[in-house]
Write a protein that holds these residues in place. Structure first.
Motif, mmCIF file in Angstrom:
data_model
loop_
_atom_site.group_PDB
_atom_site.id
_atom_site.type_symbol
_atom_site.label_atom_id
_atom_site.label_comp_id
_atom_site.label_asym_id
_atom_site.label_seq_id
_atom_site.Cartn_x
_atom_site.Cartn_y
_atom_site.Cartn_z
ATOM 1 N N MET A 26 0.829 -1.211 0.000
ATOM 2 C CA MET A 26 0.000 0.000 0.000
ATOM 3 C C MET A 26 0.863 1.260 0.000
ATOM 4 O O MET A 26 0.476 2.271 -0.578
ATOM 5 C CB MET A 26 -0.938 0.023 1.211
ATOM 6 C CG MET A 26 -2.102 -0.885 1.112
ATOM 7 S SD MET A 26 -3.224 -0.339 -0.168
ATOM 8 C CE MET A 26 -4.544 -1.478 0.080
ATOM 9 N N ASP A 27 1.995 1.207 0.650
ATOM 10 C CA ASP A 27 2.905 2.350 0.672
ATOM 11 C C ASP A 27 3.388 2.648 -0.748
ATOM 12 O O ASP A 27 3.351 3.787 -1.207
ATOM 13 C CB ASP A 27 4.077 2.042 1.598
ATOM 14 C CG ASP A 27 4.677 3.281 2.229
ATOM 15 O OD1 ASP A 27 4.022 4.339 2.186
ATOM 16 O OD2 ASP A 27 5.789 3.184 2.755
ATOM 17 N N ALA A 28 3.845 1.615 -1.455
ATOM 18 C CA ALA A 28 4.296 1.785 -2.840
ATOM 19 C C ALA A 28 3.138 2.216 -3.729
ATOM 20 O O ALA A 28 3.299 3.045 -4.624
ATOM 21 C CB ALA A 28 4.910 0.485 -3.354
ATOM 22 N N PHE A 29 1.965 1.659 -3.476
ATOM 23 C CA PHE A 29 0.778 2.003 -4.255
ATOM 24 C C PHE A 29 0.410 3.478 -4.069
ATOM 25 O O PHE A 29 0.248 4.216 -5.033
ATOM 26 C CB PHE A 29 -0.390 1.107 -3.819
ATOM 27 C CG PHE A 29 -1.707 1.447 -4.477
ATOM 28 C CD1 PHE A 29 -1.956 1.049 -5.777
ATOM 29 C CD2 PHE A 29 -2.682 2.137 -3.788
ATOM 30 C CE1 PHE A 29 -3.167 1.350 -6.381
ATOM 31 C CE2 PHE A 29 -3.888 2.444 -4.382
ATOM 32 C CZ PHE A 29 -4.134 2.037 -5.690
ATOM 33 N N SER A 30 0.312 3.903 -2.817
ATOM 34 C CA SER A 30 -0.138 5.269 -2.559
ATOM 35 C C SER A 30 0.897 6.306 -3.011
ATOM 36 O O SER A 30 0.540 7.323 -3.606
ATOM 37 C CB SER A 30 -0.475 5.456 -1.075
ATOM 38 O OG SER A 30 0.651 5.254 -0.271
ATOM 39 N N LEU A 31 2.175 6.041 -2.748
ATOM 40 C CA LEU A 31 3.198 6.974 -3.214
ATOM 41 C C LEU A 31 3.343 6.917 -4.727
ATOM 42 O O LEU A 31 3.670 7.919 -5.361
ATOM 43 C CB LEU A 31 4.532 6.696 -2.525
ATOM 44 C CG LEU A 31 4.546 6.987 -1.018
ATOM 45 C CD1 LEU A 31 5.868 6.583 -0.405
ATOM 46 C CD2 LEU A 31 4.244 8.438 -0.729
ATOM 47 N N GLY A 32 3.075 5.757 -5.314
ATOM 48 C CA GLY A 32 3.077 5.625 -6.772
ATOM 49 C C GLY A 32 2.006 6.483 -7.413
ATOM 50 O O GLY A 32 2.203 7.049 -8.493
ATOM 51 N N ILE A 33 0.875 6.594 -6.752
ATOM 52 C CA ILE A 33 -0.187 7.462 -7.268
ATOM 53 C C ILE A 33 0.316 8.901 -7.336
ATOM 54 O O ILE A 33 0.131 9.592 -8.339
ATOM 55 C CB ILE A 33 -1.462 7.355 -6.408
ATOM 56 C CG1 ILE A 33 -2.122 5.999 -6.633
ATOM 57 C CG2 ILE A 33 -2.445 8.478 -6.750
ATOM 58 C CD1 ILE A 33 -3.292 5.714 -5.730
ATOM 59 N N GLY A 34 0.984 9.336 -6.265
ATOM 60 C CA GLY A 34 1.514 10.697 -6.252
ATOM 61 C C GLY A 34 2.536 10.927 -7.348
ATOM 62 O O GLY A 34 2.520 11.955 -8.028
ATOM 63 N N ILE A 35 3.439 9.971 -7.544
ATOM 64 C CA ILE A 35 4.442 10.084 -8.609
ATOM 65 C C ILE A 35 3.747 10.055 -9.968
ATOM 66 O O ILE A 35 4.080 10.826 -10.863
ATOM 67 C CB ILE A 35 5.467 8.930 -8.514
ATOM 68 C CG1 ILE A 35 6.264 9.036 -7.232
ATOM 69 C CG2 ILE A 35 6.358 8.895 -9.736
ATOM 70 C CD1 ILE A 35 7.518 9.838 -7.308
ATOM 71 N N GLY A 36 2.788 9.164 -10.116
ATOM 72 C CA GLY A 36 2.062 9.060 -11.386
ATOM 73 C C GLY A 36 1.315 10.328 -11.735
ATOM 74 O O GLY A 36 1.191 10.684 -12.907
ATOM 75 N N LEU A 37 0.832 11.028 -10.732
ATOM 76 C CA LEU A 37 0.120 12.281 -10.981
ATOM 77 C C LEU A 37 1.038 13.360 -11.542
ATOM 78 O O LEU A 37 0.584 14.275 -12.228
ATOM 79 C CB LEU A 37 -0.536 12.783 -9.689
ATOM 80 C CG LEU A 37 -1.795 12.031 -9.282
ATOM 81 C CD1 LEU A 37 -2.187 12.390 -7.866
ATOM 82 C CD2 LEU A 37 -2.929 12.325 -10.244
ATOM 83 N N LYS A 38 2.330 13.264 -11.232
ATOM 84 C CA LYS A 38 3.284 14.237 -11.760
ATOM 85 C C LYS A 38 3.600 13.952 -13.222
ATOM 86 O O LYS A 38 4.198 14.767 -13.893
ATOM 87 C CB LYS A 38 4.589 14.211 -10.950
ATOM 88 C CG LYS A 38 4.436 14.745 -9.550
ATOM 89 C CD LYS A 38 5.784 15.063 -8.954
ATOM 90 C CE LYS A 38 6.364 13.915 -8.212
ATOM 91 N NZ LYS A 38 7.609 14.228 -7.531
ATOM 92 N N GLY A 39 3.227 12.778 -13.693
ATOM 93 C CA GLY A 39 3.522 12.386 -15.067
ATOM 94 C C GLY A 39 4.715 11.455 -15.092
ATOM 95 O O GLY A 39 5.772 11.781 -14.573
ATOM 96 N N ILE A 40 4.524 10.286 -15.663
ATOM 97 C CA ILE A 40 5.594 9.291 -15.705
ATOM 98 C C ILE A 40 5.447 8.461 -16.976
ATOM 99 O O ILE A 40 4.332 8.130 -17.388
ATOM 100 C CB ILE A 40 5.583 8.404 -14.436
ATOM 101 C CG1 ILE A 40 6.795 7.492 -14.399
ATOM 102 C CG2 ILE A 40 4.288 7.640 -14.297
ATOM 103 C CD1 ILE A 40 7.020 6.822 -13.046
ATOM 104 N N ARG A 41 6.573 8.159 -17.587
ATOM 105 C CA ARG A 41 6.574 7.335 -18.799
ATOM 106 C C ARG A 41 6.436 5.865 -18.416
ATOM 107 O O ARG A 41 6.789 5.465 -17.311
ATOM 108 C CB ARG A 41 7.873 7.539 -19.568
ATOM 109 C CG ARG A 41 8.087 8.964 -20.043
ATOM 110 C CD ARG A 41 9.409 9.130 -20.742
ATOM 111 N NE ARG A 41 10.490 8.638 -19.876
ATOM 112 C CZ ARG A 41 11.706 8.367 -20.290
ATOM 113 N NH1 ARG A 41 12.032 8.523 -21.550
ATOM 114 N NH2 ARG A 41 12.635 7.940 -19.444
ATOM 115 N N LEU A 42 5.938 5.075 -19.354
ATOM 116 C CA LEU A 42 5.761 3.644 -19.089
ATOM 117 C C LEU A 42 7.097 2.966 -18.791
ATOM 118 O O LEU A 42 7.168 2.084 -17.929
ATOM 119 C CB LEU A 42 5.064 2.965 -20.262
ATOM 120 C CG LEU A 42 3.591 3.308 -20.446
ATOM 121 C CD1 LEU A 42 3.036 2.624 -21.698
ATOM 122 C CD2 LEU A 42 2.780 2.909 -19.229
#
Length: 186
Positions: free
Chosen positions: A23-39
């Motif tokens: 869940m930690d990786a998931f929730s922080l991943g959401i924040g990183i993903g919101l900044k824009g991230i390439r596949l």
């Protein structure tokens, strides 16, 4: 029959703990993903998170096995207290709104710091599990697979979801670990 039930219970416990840690990786991943991230960056970052979710609990489990031989009967109480502290810290962090805004996830150092930061909790949980002599290989593989999978999901969802979802995921993970801590102490 009892051995099969115990094995199923142990596997279910490990799965739930892996999801809580992921869940930690998931929730922080959401924040990183919101900044824009390439596949490609999603794949690199998730692979690193998977590796850290294997190495950190592995180190923790070996440490926990050593501590268990030193502590003897106190091991269960110590493991429960560790999970209580860890779960409480995750909930506190989610409520407080700590973020990883300063980490540039596009650099190798940023990826390493991010992967380490979302996997450090796995070391503490590994210490607790090491005190109970659970299956080391199965545990670290499940932690690694689910940590990587949940980071991919978080990063992908972060590309299209609102920022408010992230804190709830970390808080839920903390509540689950806190509950396991209580179960160990009871």
């Amino acid at each position: 029959m009892f051995d099969i039930t115990a094995e199923i219970g142990q596997m279910l416990t490990i799965l739930i703990m892996a999801v809580a840690l992921g869940m930690d990786a998931f929730s922080l991943g959401i924040g990183i993903g919101l900044k824009g991230i390439r596949l490609l960056d999603i794949l690199k970052l998730s692979a690193l998170i998977s590796i850290f979710h294997v190495l950190m609990p592995l180190g923790g489990m070996y440490t926990g096995q050593y501590v268990s031989t030193l502590l003897g009967g106190i091991a269960t109480t110590a493991a429960g207290a560790l999970l209580l502290l860890l779960g409480g810290h995750m909930v506190y962090s989610a409520i407080r709104g700590e973020a990883v805004e300063s980490i540039n996830h596009r650099t190798i150092w940023g990826m390493l710091v991010f992967s380490f930061s979302v996997s450090i909790d796995s070391f503490s949980v590994g210490v607790s599990l090491g005190m109970f002599s659970s299956s080391v290989l199965m545990t670290v593989l499940v932690f690694g697979m689910l940590g990587g999978l949940m980071s991919v999901l978080g990063l992908m969802i972060g590309r299209s979801a609102s920022r408010s979802l992230g804190g709830y995921g970390e808080a839920l993970g903390g509540v689950i670990l806190f509950a396991f801590g209580l179960l160990f102490l009871i």
